[in-house]
Scaffold this motif. Structure first.
Motif, PDB file in Angstrom:
ATOM      1  N   PRO A 120      46.309  49.638  36.151  1.00  0.00           N
ATOM      2  CA  PRO A 120      46.657  51.055  35.985  1.00  0.00           C
ATOM      3  C   PRO A 120      45.526  51.972  35.494  1.00  0.00           C
ATOM      4  O   PRO A 120      45.783  53.110  35.118  1.00  0.00           O
ATOM      5  CB  PRO A 120      47.765  50.992  34.936  1.00  0.00           C
ATOM      6  N   THR A 121      44.286  51.481  35.472  1.00  0.00           N
ATOM      7  CA  THR A 121      43.172  52.307  35.024  1.00  0.00           C
ATOM      8  C   THR A 121      41.992  52.161  35.988  1.00  0.00           C
ATOM      9  O   THR A 121      41.879  51.178  36.715  1.00  0.00           O
ATOM     10  CB  THR A 121      42.688  51.921  33.612  1.00  0.00           C
ATOM     11  N   CYS A 122      41.117  53.153  35.950  1.00  0.00           N
ATOM     12  CA  CYS A 122      39.850  53.071  36.675  1.00  0.00           C
ATOM     13  C   CYS A 122      38.780  52.649  35.676  1.00  0.00           C
ATOM     14  O   CYS A 122      38.898  52.924  34.476  1.00  0.00           O
ATOM     15  CB  CYS A 122      39.476  54.428  37.266  1.00  0.00           C
ATOM     16  N   VAL A 123      37.741  51.990  36.165  1.00  0.00           N
ATOM     17  CA  VAL A 123      36.697  51.482  35.278  1.00  0.00           C
ATOM     18  C   VAL A 123      35.313  51.721  35.879  1.00  0.00           C
ATOM     19  O   VAL A 123      35.164  51.755  37.099  1.00  0.00           O
ATOM     20  CB  VAL A 123      36.896  49.970  34.988  1.00  0.00           C
ATOM     21  N   ILE A 124      34.358  51.910  34.987  1.00  0.00           N
ATOM     22  CA  ILE A 124      32.942  51.797  35.325  1.00  0.00           C
ATOM     23  C   ILE A 124      32.380  50.765  34.358  1.00  0.00           C
ATOM     24  O   ILE A 124      32.538  50.890  33.143  1.00  0.00           O
ATOM     25  CB  ILE A 124      32.164  53.114  35.141  1.00  0.00           C
ATOM     26  N   GLU A 125      31.759  49.736  34.898  1.00  0.00           N
ATOM     27  CA  GLU A 125      31.072  48.741  34.080  1.00  0.00           C
ATOM     28  C   GLU A 125      29.585  48.828  34.381  1.00  0.00           C
ATOM     29  O   GLU A 125      29.186  48.884  35.537  1.00  0.00           O
ATOM     30  CB  GLU A 125      31.546  47.323  34.408  1.00  0.00           C
TER      31      GLU A 125
ATOM     32  N   ASN B 286      17.343  43.759  29.295  1.00  0.00           N
ATOM     33  CA  ASN B 286      16.010  44.313  29.047  1.00  0.00           C
ATOM     34  C   ASN B 286      15.836  45.691  29.682  1.00  0.00           C
ATOM     35  O   ASN B 286      14.799  46.001  30.263  1.00  0.00           O
ATOM     36  CB  ASN B 286      14.919  43.359  29.551  1.00  0.00           C
ATOM     37  N   GLY B 287      16.860  46.522  29.603  1.00  0.00           N
ATOM     38  CA  GLY B 287      16.792  47.888  30.111  1.00  0.00           C
ATOM     39  C   GLY B 287      16.937  48.017  31.615  1.00  0.00           C
ATOM     40  O   GLY B 287      16.865  49.119  32.154  1.00  0.00           O
ATOM     41  N   VAL B 288      17.156  46.924  32.315  1.00  0.00           N
ATOM     42  CA  VAL B 288      17.295  46.944  33.768  1.00  0.00           C
ATOM     43  C   VAL B 288      18.758  46.692  34.134  1.00  0.00           C
ATOM     44  O   VAL B 288      19.366  45.731  33.643  1.00  0.00           O
ATOM     45  CB  VAL B 288      16.398  45.868  34.428  1.00  0.00           C
ATOM     46  N   ILE B 289      19.301  47.547  34.983  1.00  0.00           N
ATOM     47  CA  ILE B 289      20.699  47.372  35.406  1.00  0.00           C
ATOM     48  C   ILE B 289      20.794  46.148  36.311  1.00  0.00           C
ATOM     49  O   ILE B 289      20.093  46.051  37.324  1.00  0.00           O
ATOM     50  CB  ILE B 289      21.218  48.619  36.139  1.00  0.00           C
ATOM     51  N   VAL B 290      21.657  45.222  35.922  1.00  0.00           N
ATOM     52  CA  VAL B 290      21.900  44.036  36.741  1.00  0.00           C
ATOM     53  C   VAL B 290      23.286  44.077  37.380  1.00  0.00           C
ATOM     54  O   VAL B 290      23.573  43.303  38.288  1.00  0.00           O
ATOM     55  CB  VAL B 290      21.706  42.726  35.944  1.00  0.00           C
ATOM     56  N   ALA B 291      24.136  44.969  36.897  1.00  0.00           N
ATOM     57  CA  ALA B 291      25.454  45.158  37.511  1.00  0.00           C
ATOM     58  C   ALA B 291      25.960  46.558  37.187  1.00  0.00           C
ATOM     59  O   ALA B 291      25.855  47.014  36.044  1.00  0.00           O
ATOM     60  CB  ALA B 291      26.446  44.119  37.010  1.00  0.00           C
ATOM     61  N   TYR B 292      26.471  47.218  38.206  1.00  0.00           N
ATOM     62  CA  TYR B 292      27.086  48.539  38.049  1.00  0.00           C
ATOM     63  C   TYR B 292      28.318  48.525  38.938  1.00  0.00           C
ATOM     64  O   TYR B 292      28.205  48.369  40.154  1.00  0.00           O
ATOM     65  CB  TYR B 292      26.114  49.643  38.474  1.00  0.00           C
ATOM     66  N   ILE B 293      29.489  48.645  38.338  1.00  0.00           N
ATOM     67  CA  ILE B 293      30.747  48.447  39.063  1.00  0.00           C
ATOM     68  C   ILE B 293      31.689  49.616  38.804  1.00  0.00           C
ATOM     69  O   ILE B 293      31.895  50.014  37.656  1.00  0.00           O
ATOM     70  CB  ILE B 293      31.430  47.140  38.597  1.00  0.00           C
ATOM     71  N   ARG B 294      32.270  50.136  39.878  1.00  0.00           N
ATOM     72  CA  ARG B 294      33.379  51.092  39.802  1.00  0.00           C
ATOM     73  C   ARG B 294      34.556  50.414  40.486  1.00  0.00           C
ATOM     74  O   ARG B 294      34.421  49.902  41.596  1.00  0.00           O
ATOM     75  CB  ARG B 294      33.065  52.387  40.559  1.00  0.00           C
ATOM     76  N   ASP B 295      35.725  50.443  39.850  1.00  0.00           N
ATOM     77  CA  ASP B 295      36.876  49.762  40.443  1.00  0.00           C
ATOM     78  C   ASP B 295      38.146  50.094  39.679  1.00  0.00           C
ATOM     79  O   ASP B 295      38.120  50.846  38.706  1.00  0.00           O
ATOM     80  CB  ASP B 295      36.650  48.244  40.421  1.00  0.00           C
ATOM     81  N   CYS B 296      39.246  49.502  40.117  1.00  0.00           N
ATOM     82  CA  CYS B 296      40.506  49.522  39.373  1.00  0.00           C
ATOM     83  C   CYS B 296      40.416  48.442  38.300  1.00  0.00           C
ATOM     84  O   CYS B 296      39.646  47.488  38.437  1.00  0.00           O
ATOM     85  CB  CYS B 296      41.679  49.202  40.299  1.00  0.00           C
ATOM     86  N   SER B 297      41.207  48.583  37.241  1.00  0.00           N
ATOM     87  CA  SER B 297      41.143  47.610  36.155  1.00  0.00           C
ATOM     88  C   SER B 297      42.502  47.456  35.480  1.00  0.00           C
ATOM     89  O   SER B 297      43.288  48.393  35.430  1.00  0.00           O
ATOM     90  CB  SER B 297      40.117  48.065  35.112  1.00  0.00           C
ATOM     91  N   ASP B 298      42.707  46.265  34.936  1.00  0.00           N
ATOM     92  CA  ASP B 298      43.896  46.061  34.105  1.00  0.00           C
ATOM     93  C   ASP B 298      43.618  46.473  32.660  1.00  0.00           C
ATOM     94  O   ASP B 298      44.512  46.449  31.826  1.00  0.00           O
ATOM     95  CB  ASP B 298      44.370  44.608  34.188  1.00  0.00           C
ATOM     96  N   GLY B 299      42.379  46.834  32.361  1.00  0.00           N
ATOM     97  CA  GLY B 299      42.019  47.269  31.015  1.00  0.00           C
ATOM     98  C   GLY B 299      41.825  46.131  30.042  1.00  0.00           C
ATOM     99  O   GLY B 299      41.607  46.350  28.851  1.00  0.00           O
ATOM    100  N   VAL B 300      41.873  44.885  30.541  1.00  0.00           N
ATOM    101  CA  VAL B 300      41.747  43.708  29.687  1.00  0.00           C
ATOM    102  C   VAL B 300      40.584  42.824  30.137  1.00  0.00           C
ATOM    103  O   VAL B 300      39.796  42.367  29.325  1.00  0.00           O
ATOM    104  CB  VAL B 300      43.060  42.888  29.695  1.00  0.00           C
ATOM    105  N   ASN B 301      40.497  42.584  31.423  1.00  0.00           N
ATOM    106  CA  ASN B 301      39.494  41.680  31.969  1.00  0.00           C
ATOM    107  C   ASN B 301      38.341  42.465  32.586  1.00  0.00           C
ATOM    108  O   ASN B 301      38.560  43.365  33.398  1.00  0.00           O
ATOM    109  CB  ASN B 301      40.127  40.778  33.038  1.00  0.00           C
ATOM    110  N   PHE B 302      37.125  42.089  32.186  1.00  0.00           N
ATOM    111  CA  PHE B 302      35.926  42.741  32.684  1.00  0.00           C
ATOM    112  C   PHE B 302      34.944  41.677  33.142  1.00  0.00           C
ATOM    113  O   PHE B 302      35.106  40.498  32.831  1.00  0.00           O
ATOM    114  CB  PHE B 302      35.305  43.613  31.582  1.00  0.00           C
TER     115      PHE B 302
END
Length: 167
Positions: A72-77, A82-98
């Motif tokens: 029921p929520t949207c997420v950005i992870e 070391n200052g370098v992005i290794v993952a950037y995620i936009r998606d739906c989320s349960d608000g518990v599991n990332f």
């Protein structure tokens, strides 16, 4: 009688669809990937989403996704090493599991818009943003301000606050 039952079924289906949450869905494994940089296309998706004069299908959208009831929520992870992005995620989320779980990310209230960051295992700097309105995890269309500048300002502010809190 059969038509009446069919009509009721159709109305119930349409009603349940209209309450669905929509989020942007994409992922990057580098600093300059399209999930972070293709804000123009996301803004186009947002404008189409708001345009009720057209009958758009899911195929007309590049990044929009209809969320299941269990998310029921949207997420950005955002995960950095070391200052370098290794993952950037936009998606739906349960608000518990990332993708990377930390104690700081537990017990979020699903009815709140929240952003928090944490060092995980002393290695990963991870930020999680949750929100609960359509396409809230990306650029919004606005005639006065460019979407790219809004998102850049948001992430800059969040990162600055997180760094101040951690050091």
């Amino acid at each position: 009688m059969t038509n009446f039952i069919f009509d009721i079924f159709l109305i119930l289906q349409l009603t349940s669809l209209s309450g669905a949450l929509y989020c942007y869905q994409c992922g990057d494994g580098r600093n300059d990937g399209p999930c972070q940089e293709d804000l123009e296309e996301m803004a186009k998706d947002h404008a189409k989403h708001l345009d009720s004069s057209q009958n758009y299908t899911d195929l007309d959208f590049t990044y929009r996704k209809q969320c299941p009831d269990s998310e029921p929520t949207c997420v950005i992870e955002r995960v950095q090493v070391n200052g370098v992005i290794v993952a950037y995620i936009r998606d739906c989320s349960d608000g518990v599991n990332f993708s990377i779980n930390a104690s700081r990310f537990m017990n979020f209230s699903p009815d709140k818009n929240i952003t928090t960051c944490s060092y995980v295992e002393g290695k990963f700097f991870t930020c999680v943003s949750l929100c609960n309105s359509d396409l809230c995890n990306g650029p919004q269309t606005d005639s006065n301000t460019s979407s790219a500048s809004k998102v850049t300002l948001l992430w800059t502010a969040m990162f600055s606050v997180a760094m101040c809190l951690l050091f």
